[in-house]
Scaffold this motif. Structure first.
Motif, PDB file in Angstrom:
ATOM      1  N   PRO A 128       5.014  -0.399   8.922  1.00 24.04           N
ATOM      2  CA  PRO A 128       6.096   0.786   7.451  1.00 24.04           C
ATOM      3  C   PRO A 128       6.808  -0.100   6.543  1.00 24.04           C
ATOM      4  O   PRO A 128       7.467  -0.796   7.450  1.00 24.04           O
ATOM      5  CB  PRO A 128       6.288   1.381   8.695  1.00 24.04           C
ATOM      6  CG  PRO A 128       5.455   1.407   9.908  1.00 24.04           C
ATOM      7  CD  PRO A 128       5.050  -0.177   9.882  1.00 24.04           C
ATOM      8  N   THR A 146       1.871   5.057   0.995  1.00 28.18           N
ATOM      9  CA  THR A 146       1.698   5.585   3.094  1.00 28.18           C
ATOM     10  C   THR A 146       0.617   7.145   1.710  1.00 28.18           C
ATOM     11  O   THR A 146       0.866   7.503   0.758  1.00 28.18           O
ATOM     12  CB  THR A 146       2.717   6.101   2.835  1.00 28.18           C
ATOM     13  OG1 THR A 146       3.743   7.238   2.113  1.00 28.18           O
ATOM     14  CG2 THR A 146       3.947   5.060   3.885  1.00 28.18           C
ATOM     15  N   VAL A 147      -0.005   7.679   3.480  1.00 25.34           N
ATOM     16  CA  VAL A 147      -0.886   8.423   2.642  1.00 25.34           C
ATOM     17  C   VAL A 147       0.082   9.906   3.685  1.00 25.34           C
ATOM     18  O   VAL A 147      -0.410   9.241   5.121  1.00 25.34           O
ATOM     19  CB  VAL A 147      -2.378   8.593   3.858  1.00 25.34           C
ATOM     20  CG1 VAL A 147      -2.943   9.725   2.839  1.00 25.34           C
ATOM     21  CG2 VAL A 147      -2.936   7.205   2.097  1.00 25.34           C
ATOM     22  N   PRO A 148       0.588  10.597   3.218  1.00 27.57           N
ATOM     23  CA  PRO A 148       0.589  11.095   1.902  1.00 27.57           C
ATOM     24  C   PRO A 148       1.431   9.973   1.605  1.00 27.57           C
ATOM     25  O   PRO A 148       2.852   9.951   2.348  1.00 27.57           O
ATOM     26  CB  PRO A 148       1.425  12.683   2.230  1.00 27.57           C
ATOM     27  CG  PRO A 148       1.944  12.530   3.613  1.00 27.57           C
ATOM     28  CD  PRO A 148       1.118  11.742   4.442  1.00 27.57           C
ATOM     29  N   VAL A 173      -0.603  -9.681   3.492  1.00 27.63           N
ATOM     30  CA  VAL A 173      -1.238 -10.447   4.488  1.00 27.63           C
ATOM     31  C   VAL A 173      -1.196 -12.183   3.944  1.00 27.63           C
ATOM     32  O   VAL A 173      -1.239 -13.430   4.764  1.00 27.63           O
ATOM     33  CB  VAL A 173      -2.887  -9.750   4.422  1.00 27.63           C
ATOM     34  CG1 VAL A 173      -3.814 -11.543   5.217  1.00 27.63           C
ATOM     35  CG2 VAL A 173      -2.609  -9.189   5.377  1.00 27.63           C
ATOM     36  N   ALA A 231       1.409  -5.388   4.255  1.00 27.30           N
ATOM     37  CA  ALA A 231      -0.318  -5.127   4.999  1.00 27.30           C
ATOM     38  C   ALA A 231      -0.029  -3.800   6.051  1.00 27.30           C
ATOM     39  O   ALA A 231      -0.411  -2.910   5.743  1.00 27.30           O
ATOM     40  CB  ALA A 231      -0.189  -6.338   6.523  1.00 27.30           C
ATOM     41  N   ALA A 232       0.220  -3.543   7.501  1.00 24.39           N
ATOM     42  CA  ALA A 232       0.195  -2.574   8.461  1.00 24.39           C
ATOM     43  C   ALA A 232       1.316  -1.766   8.554  1.00 24.39           C
ATOM     44  O   ALA A 232       1.154  -1.337   9.697  1.00 24.39           O
ATOM     45  CB  ALA A 232      -0.966  -2.817   9.575  1.00 24.39           C
ATOM     46  N   LEU A 242       5.487   9.480   0.706  1.00 29.08           N
ATOM     47  CA  LEU A 242       6.746   9.317   0.543  1.00 29.08           C
ATOM     48  C   LEU A 242       7.990   8.998  -0.175  1.00 29.08           C
ATOM     49  O   LEU A 242       7.689   8.213  -0.539  1.00 29.08           O
ATOM     50  CB  LEU A 242       7.034   8.801   2.343  1.00 29.08           C
ATOM     51  CG  LEU A 242       6.142   9.912   3.437  1.00 29.08           C
ATOM     52  CD1 LEU A 242       6.102   9.174   4.026  1.00 29.08           C
ATOM     53  CD2 LEU A 242       6.285  11.476   3.199  1.00 29.08           C
ATOM     54  N   VAL A 285      13.147   3.154   8.152  1.00 30.11           N
ATOM     55  CA  VAL A 285      11.536   1.890   7.689  1.00 30.11           C
ATOM     56  C   VAL A 285      12.769   0.312   6.731  1.00 30.11           C
ATOM     57  O   VAL A 285      13.587   0.848   6.568  1.00 30.11           O
ATOM     58  CB  VAL A 285      11.183   2.773   7.255  1.00 30.11           C
ATOM     59  CG1 VAL A 285      10.012   2.324   5.835  1.00 30.11           C
ATOM     60  CG2 VAL A 285      10.250   3.729   7.707  1.00 30.11           C
ATOM     61  N   GLN A 309      -1.707   1.893   8.369  1.00 26.50           N
ATOM     62  CA  GLN A 309      -1.624   2.499   7.772  1.00 26.50           C
ATOM     63  C   GLN A 309      -1.070   4.315   7.532  1.00 26.50           C
ATOM     64  O   GLN A 309      -0.859   5.341   6.695  1.00 26.50           O
ATOM     65  CB  GLN A 309      -2.912   2.740   6.408  1.00 26.50           C
ATOM     66  CG  GLN A 309      -3.207   1.423   5.912  1.00 26.50           C
ATOM     67  CD  GLN A 309      -2.247   0.841   5.794  1.00 26.50           C
ATOM     68  OE1 GLN A 309      -1.813   0.693   4.168  1.00 26.50           O
ATOM     69  NE2 GLN A 309      -2.531  -0.596   5.685  1.00 26.50           N
ATOM     70  N   TYR A 367      -5.457  -2.945  10.711  1.00 32.23           N
ATOM     71  CA  TYR A 367      -4.698  -2.688   9.633  1.00 32.23           C
ATOM     72  C   TYR A 367      -5.533  -1.088   9.098  1.00 32.23           C
ATOM     73  O   TYR A 367      -4.311  -0.814   7.925  1.00 32.23           O
ATOM     74  CB  TYR A 367      -5.641  -3.239   8.510  1.00 32.23           C
ATOM     75  CG  TYR A 367      -4.517  -3.524   6.994  1.00 32.23           C
ATOM     76  CD1 TYR A 367      -4.629  -5.251   7.409  1.00 32.23           C
ATOM     77  CD2 TYR A 367      -5.068  -2.912   6.676  1.00 32.23           C
ATOM     78  CE1 TYR A 367      -3.434  -4.917   5.992  1.00 32.23           C
ATOM     79  CE2 TYR A 367      -4.444  -3.202   5.111  1.00 32.23           C
ATOM     80  CZ  TYR A 367      -4.300  -4.603   5.472  1.00 32.23           C
ATOM     81  OH  TYR A 367      -3.593  -4.680   3.726  1.00 32.23           O
ATOM     82  N   ARG A 413       3.503   0.352   2.510  1.00 33.91           N
ATOM     83  CA  ARG A 413       3.010  -0.396   3.996  1.00 33.91           C
ATOM     84  C   ARG A 413       2.969  -1.984   3.438  1.00 33.91           C
ATOM     85  O   ARG A 413       1.956  -2.074   1.886  1.00 33.91           O
ATOM     86  CB  ARG A 413       1.716   0.131   4.119  1.00 33.91           C
ATOM     87  CG  ARG A 413       1.873   1.340   5.711  1.00 33.91           C
ATOM     88  CD  ARG A 413       2.039   1.020   6.220  1.00 33.91           C
ATOM     89  NE  ARG A 413       2.264   2.203   7.455  1.00 33.91           N
ATOM     90  CZ  ARG A 413       3.462   3.057   7.490  1.00 33.91           C
ATOM     91  NH1 ARG A 413       4.343   3.087   6.348  1.00 33.91           N
ATOM     92  NH2 ARG A 413       2.799   4.461   8.172  1.00 33.91           N
ATOM     93  N   HIS A 456       0.472  -0.936  -0.296  1.00 36.25           N
ATOM     94  CA  HIS A 456      -0.142  -0.216   0.028  1.00 36.25           C
ATOM     95  C   HIS A 456       0.837   1.311  -0.342  1.00 36.25           C
ATOM     96  O   HIS A 456       1.830   0.980   1.001  1.00 36.25           O
ATOM     97  CB  HIS A 456      -1.521   0.674   1.105  1.00 36.25           C
ATOM     98  CG  HIS A 456      -1.382  -0.986   1.813  1.00 36.25           C
ATOM     99  ND1 HIS A 456      -2.589  -1.441   1.000  1.00 36.25           N
ATOM    100  CD2 HIS A 456      -1.866  -2.379   2.102  1.00 36.25           C
ATOM    101  CE1 HIS A 456      -3.490  -2.649   1.241  1.00 36.25           C
ATOM    102  NE2 HIS A 456      -2.843  -3.045   2.091  1.00 36.25           N
ATOM    103  N   GLN A 480      13.746   6.625  13.580  1.00 37.51           N
ATOM    104  CA  GLN A 480      12.813   5.717  13.006  1.00 37.51           C
ATOM    105  C   GLN A 480      13.507   5.345  11.918  1.00 37.51           C
ATOM    106  O   GLN A 480      12.902   6.171  10.599  1.00 37.51           O
ATOM    107  CB  GLN A 480      11.592   5.344  12.788  1.00 37.51           C
ATOM    108  CG  GLN A 480      11.218   4.132  12.795  1.00 37.51           C
ATOM    109  CD  GLN A 480       9.427   4.239  13.564  1.00 37.51           C
ATOM    110  OE1 GLN A 480       8.857   5.240  13.547  1.00 37.51           O
ATOM    111  NE2 GLN A 480       9.188   3.332  12.619  1.00 37.51           N
TER     112      GLN A 480
END
Lengths: 247, 373
Positions: A92, A57-59, A240, A89-90, A61, A162, B264, B260, A87, A55, A160
């Motif tokens: 970073p 990121t929002v926004p 997933v 799944a969830a 990057l 990623v 995000q 989930y 992402r 997925h 941090q």
């Protein structure tokens, strides 16, 4: 559900490193200097830069980074990377789009062991009192000129990094997203203003990536361990269902 | 123990003109039912730009509708982002006062500072400054509500003397809370005499440690307002069903979907290294939930999903460590059909609520005048 990547990885296989196996041993690198700048990017390419497993990121990057390892089994080397924030799944992640390295020997090892698609170029990381600069010159042109201005000390605990995912092909010739999650021990950390003087998206396989708003810039000195590969993802499936644990 | 509901108002893609309206209307139907069933409070968050996760950018409007359509349930405005680039402090005070009047004195005022880069950068707010601006604003709000004319010279904002109107219906002012996610924020709450609005899911041991510290510190607090709001409020998921297996499975779908979505978000800490954000707040707690249904225990500790007996036992656990209130997230991305959400609320009210001693809906029992024993 969240947006997913639309990148056809079939178009990328020719540049994906071939990894004979995913069984590499960890590599400790000491006193590594790391410069990382991040920018929000234009959202027109936010899904096109990522495979369907990820997925955006929002926004959206862009993560632009440069690391200088003064010692390694392959000699000193400097590696520059451009990643798209994502992402899995969830979780970073940063999807590696392109990389350049100033050492052919190191580039070959990084590709075979961790899937870095690094090509050889003049890659320079320079520290001054008022700024830290990173430049990549390839084929007679600047692929990247970036800097961190007005560095100020911060705690390494505040930084941090990623985890990366790299597109590679396995022994079976099939595409795979290899998760590379280095461990860091911080000796020094600074933060400053990010500045991007030159960015050639095509040189990083990042067509459509247009850095817009600066986010952050950090410069750290760390001991860094490039790890054993623990997870491999099928680029065409949601993470997933498409994640395979190796160890 | 008091029970409430809270809303992020997540809206799944694909979006059409009815998507958001449907989510809002279903939420209002749930709020009306909650009022009838005896739930004590309804909270709505303030979030901006968080696609799918939360389309609740004007909670004061949603909560005004809640107030107008209910008689008894208290109205939790929170958390309101106390960062000047999001909300001028005077506007926070004014909107809260009107909401308190419209609701007939049912307002609970939650404060916080935002934890996502998406929101902070969207308003060009500096993550380094948000803790400081929250602190300044939270001290000033009670003055705006209680002083006939108010002036201020500070870091976050300054203004000449003006009458900030209207004044809240509750006197001296509504109970105040702060969102507690980052480590140490429970101490911020206690030291200022604020209620602890815990935005964490599950995990008794860590919560008990925080609550004990909160109770110890608030005894010697210097309250920002004219009342001390010594209460611990926490957040949970709710899906209650006679068939435990079905209840757990549906509840896990709800919590997993929410986790989930939360995963995000780009946290402030992930994007911008700052001492002001020592943790990623809610997100790390939610991300394991999103790892997949085959990982972890069948029902994560402290989560209110399953049959009434399971929920009673779980809530007894929360009660035993000192939690005063639990607010439930009822749905995420409309993953649970509306009729099942309403049935879950009814069953909870019938079979679970009566097992707990309930304080009156007004907060007088827990709110003491500053300086009083």
């Amino acid at each position: 559900m969240p947006l997913t990547g639309t990148l056809d990885v079939g178009t990328l296989l020719s540049r994906a490193p071939a990894m004979p196996d995913f069984d590499t041993e960890p590599l400790e690198l000491h006193n590594v200097e790391l410069l990382q700048l991040s920018f929000e990017i234009d959202d027109t390419a936010m899904t096109a830069l990522l495979p369907p497993a990820l997925h955006p990121t929002v926004p959206p990057l862009a993560l632009l980074s440069m690391m200088h390892a003064p010692e390694s089994p392959y000699g000193a080397f400097t590696l520059a990377q451009v990643r798209a924030g994502a992402r899995s799944a969830a979780l970073p992640r940063g999807f590696l789009l392109g990389a350049w390295c100033d050492s052919e020997k190191a580039a070959q090892a990084l590709a075979a062991r961790w899937g870095y698609n690094a090509r050889v170029a003049d890659v320079r990381l320079r520290r001054y009192h008022d700024r830290i600069t990173g430049t990549v010159s390839a084929d007679g042109a600047d692929a990247l000129r970036m800097s961190l201005a007005d560095p100020e000390p911060i705690s390494g605990a505040d930084v941090q990094y990623v985890v990366s995912v790299h597109l590679a092909t396995g022994a079976d010739g099939k595409p795979a997203l290899v998760q590379v999650d280095p461990a860091y021990t911080f000796h020094r950390a600074e933060r400053g203003r990010p500045s991007l003087e030159q960015f050639d998206a095509a040189a990083w396989h990042a067509d459509g990536m247009r850095p817009a708003w600066p986010v952050a810039a950090t410069f750290t000195t760390v001991d860094l361990t490039l790890p054993q590969i623990r997870f491999v993802l099928d680029p065409s499936q949601p993470a997933v269902t498409g994640t395979r644990r190796l160890r | 123990m008091k029970f409430g509901i809270f809303y992020e108002l997540s809206v799944p893609r694909p979006w059409d003109r009815e998507s958001e309206r449907t989510v809002y209307e279903r939420a209002l139907e749930q709020v009306r039912l909650a009022d009838e069933l005896g739930f004590d409070q309804v909270w709505a968050v303030e979030h901006h730009f968080l696609e799918e996760y939360s389309h609740c950018s004007a909670p004061e409007v949603f909560l005004t509708a809640c107030a107008a359509q209910t008689k008894r349930i208290r109205i939790g405005h929170g958390i309101v982002v106390c960062v000047p680039q999001f909300n001028h402090p005077v506007r926070i005070a004014e909107r809260a006062a009107v909401l308190d009047i419209i609701s007939g004195g049912r307002l609970e005022m939650g404060t916080g500072r935002s934890a996502t880069w998406t929101e902070l950068a969207g308003f060009r707010a500096n993550p380094d400054d948000t803790k400081k601006t929250w602190d300044e604003i939270v001290r000033e709000l009670p003055k705006m509500w209680t002083q006939e004319r108010y002036s201020h010279e500070g870091q976050a904002f300054s203004m000449p003397a003006r009458a900030i109107l209207p004044k809240p219906y509750q006197k001296p002012h509504p109970p105040m809370w702060v969102a507690v996610t980052s480590p140490g924020t429970e101490i911020d709450a206690a030291d200022r005499g604020l209620g602890s609005l815990g935005l964490t899911f599950g995990g008794f041991a860590e919560q008990e440690r925080k609550i004990n510290e909160y109770r110890r510190r608030i005894k010697v607090c210097e309250p920002v307002g004219e009342i001390v709001n010594e209460q611990v409020n926490t957040v949970n998921f709710l899906f209650c069903h006679q068939d435990d297996e079905y209840g757990v499975a549906t509840g896990r779908r709800l919590s997993g979907t929410f986790g989930y979505l939360a995963g995000q978000l780009v946290s402030a800490r992930e994007a911008f290294p700052s001492r002001s954000y020592p943790s990623m707040g809610l997100l790390p707690q939610l991300r394991p939930e999103a790892a997949g249904p085959d990982e972890g225990p069948r029902v994560p500790e402290g989560i209110c999903i399953g049959n009434p007996d399971r929920l009673i036992e779980t809530i007894k656990g929360w009660e035993s460590i000192g939690v005063d209130r639990i607010n439930f997230l009822l749905n995420a991305m409309e993953t649970v059909p509306q009729e099942e959400v309403l049935a879950s609320m009814r069953l909870f009210a019938r079979d679970v609520m009566p097992k707990f001693e309930r304080a009156p809906a007004t907060p007088r029992a827990a709110v003491t005048a500053a300086g009083a024993d």
